[in-house]
Design a protein around this motif. Structure first.
Motif, PDB file in Angstrom:
ATOM      1  N   GLN A  61       0.831  -1.201   0.000  1.00 42.95           N
ATOM      2  CA  GLN A  61       0.000   0.000   0.000  1.00 42.95           C
ATOM      3  C   GLN A  61       0.868   1.255   0.000  1.00 42.95           C
ATOM      4  O   GLN A  61       0.562   2.219  -0.706  1.00 42.95           O
ATOM      5  N   ALA A  62       1.930   1.255   0.767  1.00 40.72           N
ATOM      6  CA  ALA A  62       2.828   2.409   0.791  1.00 40.72           C
ATOM      7  C   ALA A  62       3.478   2.619  -0.574  1.00 40.72           C
ATOM      8  O   ALA A  62       3.580   3.758  -1.055  1.00 40.72           O
ATOM      9  N   ILE A  65       0.935   4.169  -2.884  1.00 39.90           N
ATOM     10  CA  ILE A  65       0.748   5.597  -2.602  1.00 39.90           C
ATOM     11  C   ILE A  65       1.868   6.410  -3.231  1.00 39.90           C
ATOM     12  O   ILE A  65       1.635   7.484  -3.801  1.00 39.90           O
TER      13      ILE A  65
END
Length: 76
Positions: A61-62, A65
């Motif tokens: 997820q990081a 992003i």
């Protein structure tokens, strides 16, 4: 460049979904083992697998992003 980043983003999204499902399956197995045996100590291997899968989800997820931020920066 944007098309490449979108492809990378889609792959990362797939990895997030895969690791999320893998973590949920490990959680369900842990819960089932706990309910069947009545002891929480027998499920430590499944708990470690669950933690590993959820950490992988957070990592992907990081990364997703960061890719979205790069896409937005390039689009300007």
């Amino acid at each position: 460049m944007t098309y490449f980043l979108i492809a990378v983003l889609l792959v990362l999204m797939g990895l997030v979904a895969f690791s999320l499902i893998k973590g949920i399956v490990a959680f369900l197995k842990t819960t089932r083992i706990d309910l069947e045996t009545g002891e929480a100590e027998t499920a430590t291997d499944m708990q470690l697998a669950q933690n590993k899968a959820m950490f992988a989800r957070i990592k992907y997820q990081a990364m997703a992003i960061v890719v979205v931020a790069i896409i937005l920066a390039v689009a300007r």
